[in-house]
Design an enzyme around this catalytic site. Sequence first.
Site, PDB file in Angstrom:
ATOM      1  N   LYS A 178       3.240   0.763   3.224  1.00 54.88           N
ATOM      2  CA  LYS A 178       2.831  -0.294   4.149  1.00 54.88           C
ATOM      3  C   LYS A 178       2.917  -1.612   3.396  1.00 54.88           C
ATOM      4  O   LYS A 178       2.603  -1.651   2.197  1.00 54.88           O
ATOM      5  CB  LYS A 178       1.383  -0.085   4.600  1.00 54.88           C
ATOM      6  CG  LYS A 178       1.235   0.940   5.694  1.00 54.88           C
ATOM      7  CD  LYS A 178      -0.109   0.765   6.403  1.00 54.88           C
ATOM      8  CE  LYS A 178      -1.016   1.917   6.062  1.00 54.88           C
ATOM      9  NZ  LYS A 178      -2.382   1.790   6.522  1.00 54.88           N
ATOM     10  N   GLU A 198      -8.031  -4.974   4.877  1.00 56.79           N
ATOM     11  CA  GLU A 198      -7.895  -4.706   3.448  1.00 56.79           C
ATOM     12  C   GLU A 198      -6.705  -5.447   2.845  1.00 56.79           C
ATOM     13  O   GLU A 198      -6.758  -5.906   1.717  1.00 56.79           O
ATOM     14  CB  GLU A 198      -7.754  -3.192   3.225  1.00 56.79           C
ATOM     15  CG  GLU A 198      -9.060  -2.459   3.503  1.00 56.79           C
ATOM     16  CD  GLU A 198      -8.896  -0.960   3.635  1.00 56.79           C
ATOM     17  OE1 GLU A 198      -8.447  -0.509   4.701  1.00 56.79           O
ATOM     18  OE2 GLU A 198      -9.209  -0.237   2.681  1.00 56.79           O
ATOM     19  N   HIS A 206     -12.777   2.914  -0.769  1.00 56.66           N
ATOM     20  CA  HIS A 206     -12.779   1.896   0.309  1.00 56.66           C
ATOM     21  C   HIS A 206     -13.415   0.583  -0.162  1.00 56.66           C
ATOM     22  O   HIS A 206     -13.914  -0.198   0.656  1.00 56.66           O
ATOM     23  CB  HIS A 206     -13.577   2.358   1.550  1.00 56.66           C
ATOM     24  CG  HIS A 206     -12.993   3.534   2.273  1.00 56.66           C
ATOM     25  ND1 HIS A 206     -13.787   4.550   2.764  1.00 56.66           N
ATOM     26  CD2 HIS A 206     -11.733   3.854   2.596  1.00 56.66           C
ATOM     27  CE1 HIS A 206     -13.017   5.453   3.366  1.00 56.66           C
ATOM     28  NE2 HIS A 206     -11.763   5.051   3.268  1.00 56.66           N
ATOM     29  N   ARG A 227      -2.337  -2.027  -3.770  1.00 58.62           N
ATOM     30  CA  ARG A 227      -3.558  -1.236  -3.621  1.00 58.62           C
ATOM     31  C   ARG A 227      -3.438  -0.039  -4.566  1.00 58.62           C
ATOM     32  O   ARG A 227      -2.479   0.724  -4.489  1.00 58.62           O
ATOM     33  CB  ARG A 227      -3.678  -0.743  -2.188  1.00 58.62           C
ATOM     34  CG  ARG A 227      -4.861   0.171  -2.026  1.00 58.62           C
ATOM     35  CD  ARG A 227      -4.943   0.700  -0.620  1.00 58.62           C
ATOM     36  NE  ARG A 227      -6.134   1.517  -0.505  1.00 58.62           N
ATOM     37  CZ  ARG A 227      -6.179   2.675   0.125  1.00 58.62           C
ATOM     38  NH1 ARG A 227      -5.117   3.160   0.699  1.00 58.62           N
ATOM     39  NH2 ARG A 227      -7.297   3.356   0.176  1.00 58.62           N
ATOM     40  N   GLY A 232     -15.407   2.771  13.732  1.00 60.91           N
ATOM     41  CA  GLY A 232     -16.453   1.749  13.730  1.00 60.91           C
ATOM     42  C   GLY A 232     -16.127   0.588  14.659  1.00 60.91           C
ATOM     43  O   GLY A 232     -17.014   0.028  15.313  1.00 60.91           O
ATOM     44  N   GLU A 233     -14.836   0.225  14.745  1.00 58.18           N
ATOM     45  CA  GLU A 233     -14.442  -0.910  15.577  1.00 58.18           C
ATOM     46  C   GLU A 233     -14.296  -0.519  17.048  1.00 58.18           C
ATOM     47  O   GLU A 233     -14.448  -1.348  17.931  1.00 58.18           O
ATOM     48  CB  GLU A 233     -13.099  -1.482  15.076  1.00 58.18           C
ATOM     49  CG  GLU A 233     -13.215  -2.129  13.709  1.00 58.18           C
ATOM     50  CD  GLU A 233     -11.869  -2.340  13.021  1.00 58.18           C
ATOM     51  OE1 GLU A 233     -10.841  -2.480  13.710  1.00 58.18           O
ATOM     52  OE2 GLU A 233     -11.848  -2.368  11.769  1.00 58.18           O
ATOM     53  N   ASN A 289       0.887  -1.166   0.000  1.00 58.54           N
ATOM     54  CA  ASN A 289       0.000   0.000   0.000  1.00 58.54           C
ATOM     55  C   ASN A 289       0.926   1.218   0.000  1.00 58.54           C
ATOM     56  O   ASN A 289       1.509   1.569   1.019  1.00 58.54           O
ATOM     57  CB  ASN A 289      -0.877  -0.038   1.255  1.00 58.54           C
ATOM     58  CG  ASN A 289      -1.891   1.080   1.264  1.00 58.54           C
ATOM     59  OD1 ASN A 289      -1.814   2.017   0.473  1.00 58.54           O
ATOM     60  ND2 ASN A 289      -2.831   0.992   2.184  1.00 58.54           N
ATOM     61  N   ARG A 309     -12.359  15.984   6.572  1.00 52.95           N
ATOM     62  CA  ARG A 309     -13.123  16.265   5.342  1.00 52.95           C
ATOM     63  C   ARG A 309     -14.580  16.580   5.683  1.00 52.95           C
ATOM     64  O   ARG A 309     -15.153  15.971   6.583  1.00 52.95           O
ATOM     65  CB  ARG A 309     -13.079  15.070   4.401  1.00 52.95           C
ATOM     66  CG  ARG A 309     -11.713  14.858   3.782  1.00 52.95           C
ATOM     67  CD  ARG A 309     -11.674  13.594   2.947  1.00 52.95           C
ATOM     68  NE  ARG A 309     -10.593  12.740   3.394  1.00 52.95           N
ATOM     69  CZ  ARG A 309     -10.467  11.460   3.080  1.00 52.95           C
ATOM     70  NH1 ARG A 309     -11.359  10.869   2.312  1.00 52.95           N
ATOM     71  NH2 ARG A 309      -9.445  10.769   3.529  1.00 52.95           N
ATOM     72  N   LEU A 340     -15.705   3.473   9.018  1.00 54.29           N
ATOM     73  CA  LEU A 340     -15.525   4.752   9.717  1.00 54.29           C
ATOM     74  C   LEU A 340     -14.092   4.861  10.222  1.00 54.29           C
ATOM     75  O   LEU A 340     -13.769   4.432  11.321  1.00 54.29           O
ATOM     76  CB  LEU A 340     -16.507   4.849  10.896  1.00 54.29           C
ATOM     77  CG  LEU A 340     -17.978   4.509  10.593  1.00 54.29           C
ATOM     78  CD1 LEU A 340     -18.799   4.540  11.876  1.00 54.29           C
ATOM     79  CD2 LEU A 340     -18.555   5.480   9.571  1.00 54.29           C
TER      80      LEU A 340
HETATM   81  P1  AMP Z   1      -8.398   4.378  10.637  1.00 55.09           P
HETATM   82  O1  AMP Z   1      -8.297   5.418   9.556  1.00 55.09           O
HETATM   83  O2  AMP Z   1      -9.290   3.241  10.312  1.00 55.09           O
HETATM   84  O3  AMP Z   1      -7.053   3.943  11.174  1.00 55.09           O
HETATM   85  O4  AMP Z   1      -9.112   5.130  11.878  1.00 55.09           O
HETATM   86  C1  AMP Z   1      -8.439   6.129  12.608  1.00 55.09           C
HETATM   87  C2  AMP Z   1      -9.409   6.837  13.539  1.00 55.09           C
HETATM   88  O5  AMP Z   1     -10.072   5.909  14.402  1.00 55.09           O
HETATM   89  C3  AMP Z   1      -8.688   7.776  14.499  1.00 55.09           C
HETATM   90  O6  AMP Z   1      -8.467   9.033  13.947  1.00 55.09           O
HETATM   91  C4  AMP Z   1      -9.657   7.862  15.661  1.00 55.09           C
HETATM   92  O7  AMP Z   1     -10.531   8.948  15.434  1.00 55.09           O
HETATM   93  C5  AMP Z   1     -10.455   6.584  15.600  1.00 55.09           C
HETATM   94  N1  AMP Z   1     -10.197   5.731  16.757  1.00 55.09           N
HETATM   95  C6  AMP Z   1      -9.185   4.874  16.945  1.00 55.09           C
HETATM   96  N2  AMP Z   1      -9.266   4.286  18.156  1.00 55.09           N
HETATM   97  C7  AMP Z   1     -10.365   4.791  18.774  1.00 55.09           C
HETATM   98  C8  AMP Z   1     -11.003   4.594  20.040  1.00 55.09           C
HETATM   99  N3  AMP Z   1     -10.519   3.747  20.943  1.00 55.09           N
HETATM  100  N4  AMP Z   1     -12.139   5.296  20.288  1.00 55.09           N
HETATM  101  C9  AMP Z   1     -12.644   6.152  19.374  1.00 55.09           C
HETATM  102  N5  AMP Z   1     -12.080   6.380  18.173  1.00 55.09           N
HETATM  103  C10 AMP Z   1     -10.964   5.724  17.866  1.00 55.09           C
END
Ligand code: AMP
Length: 401
Positions: free
Chosen positions: A14, A387, A183, A94, A335-336, A7, A244, A212
């Site tokens: 990555k 991914e 995505h 990717r 989301g997770e 990536n 954004r 998310l």
């Molecule tokens: P990603 O782009 O999928 O790596 O998501 C990154 C975003 O996930 C970060 O900028 C945070 O806003 C959010 N995030 C990560 N860990 C947590 C958490 N424990 N609680 C809430 N938001 C989180």
Amino acid sequence: MKILVINAGSSSRKYQLFDLPDGGVLTAGLVERIGEASSRVNHTVFRNGESHKITRDLPLKDHRAGLQQVAELLMDAEVGVIADAAEIDAVGHRVVHGGEQFSQTTVITPDVKFAIERLSPFAPLHNPPNLQGITVAEEVFPDAVQVAVFDTAFHQTMPPHAYRYAIPNEFYDEHGIRVYGFHGTSHLYVSRRAAEMLGKSPAETNVITAHLGNGASMAAVAGGRSIDTSMGFTPLPGLMMGSRCGDLDPAVVYYLGTKLGKSFDEIDRILNKQSGLIGITGVNDLRDIESRAAAGDAQAELALEMYAYRIKKYIGAYAAALGRVDALVFTAGVGENSDTIRARACAGLENLGFRLDAAKNAGRKKTATAIHAEGSPVKIFVIPTNEELEIARQAYEVVGR
Ligand code: AMP
């Protein structure tokens, strides 16, 4: 089959090495600050259920040097997982934008590289480094089949009434201005996993997926095919994101330019880098915003409500687009990890069939988890996205054919 997934970003790479179909991930890593005085390689080796992390700080003048360093680590006498570069059967890349030309994972030929370059104006920050990643991988792993997996490909099944903008035909016909969506690899991966969790085939499953992360998008997936998605011609519209703006009246752009004297470059920066959560609270990490909101900060509270309300509106829209929804999936960083956002997004949707169980929803989810209440007509899942694994699987399928 050994498959290296790359990536490639503008100053970082990555990568993960997989042994498919059964061996899983062997190593994962990140090469950062390429071209600066001191670059860094973070390399993790997974063996017998344990992980071993190696960090190397060294000057890497360009991406070729970066990937060569990765190849050396993969073949290292002590921590290596292969003896020779020729053991890599395929490299899965990717690639962000595949336009209308690529609806499938594709073996890279000179024509494919030319097409990726031709599509660069659609993704100026992504396609050029993606292409460079391919060229360098061809040099460092000349025996491997190079495969492109496009972020846009999964959404190429959208019908015209979903992907067309209601602007004069010539802008689509002559300039390709339409919804592409992004995505795709993540939406595909989690929608398939959701079908598995329901014990059904993807073809008989309707899923709403919410990816998310820092960038965020949702998709309506009917019978395994994307029929709508919230990002568009670029990754700017749809949900509120880290920096954004998401959906916005396009006339705001005109107003910013004509009444406030902003240049196109400034407007681009404002909407892509200074909006979303940053625009409302000054920070883009949801963790900080959640703790500020808990401490009574009104702007942080507003940001959480705005963020969740957008998700809720898209859930409603995609329920209408799908007609019948079997599952809603939350994935990626927010989301997770954020039970607050999941709970706020689903609040009030009980009569539409989305019934969350507060106890099951509580906390961060490291593995695929059902969070709906018993008897909920729509199942609600948190499914960690992967991914890289999806790219490796697709490369495996293409090369194995
Ligand atoms: P990603 O782009 O999928 O790596 O998501 C990154 C975003 O996930 C970060 O900028 C945070 O806003 C959010 N995030 C990560 N860990 C947590 C958490 N424990 N609680 C809430 N938001 C989180």
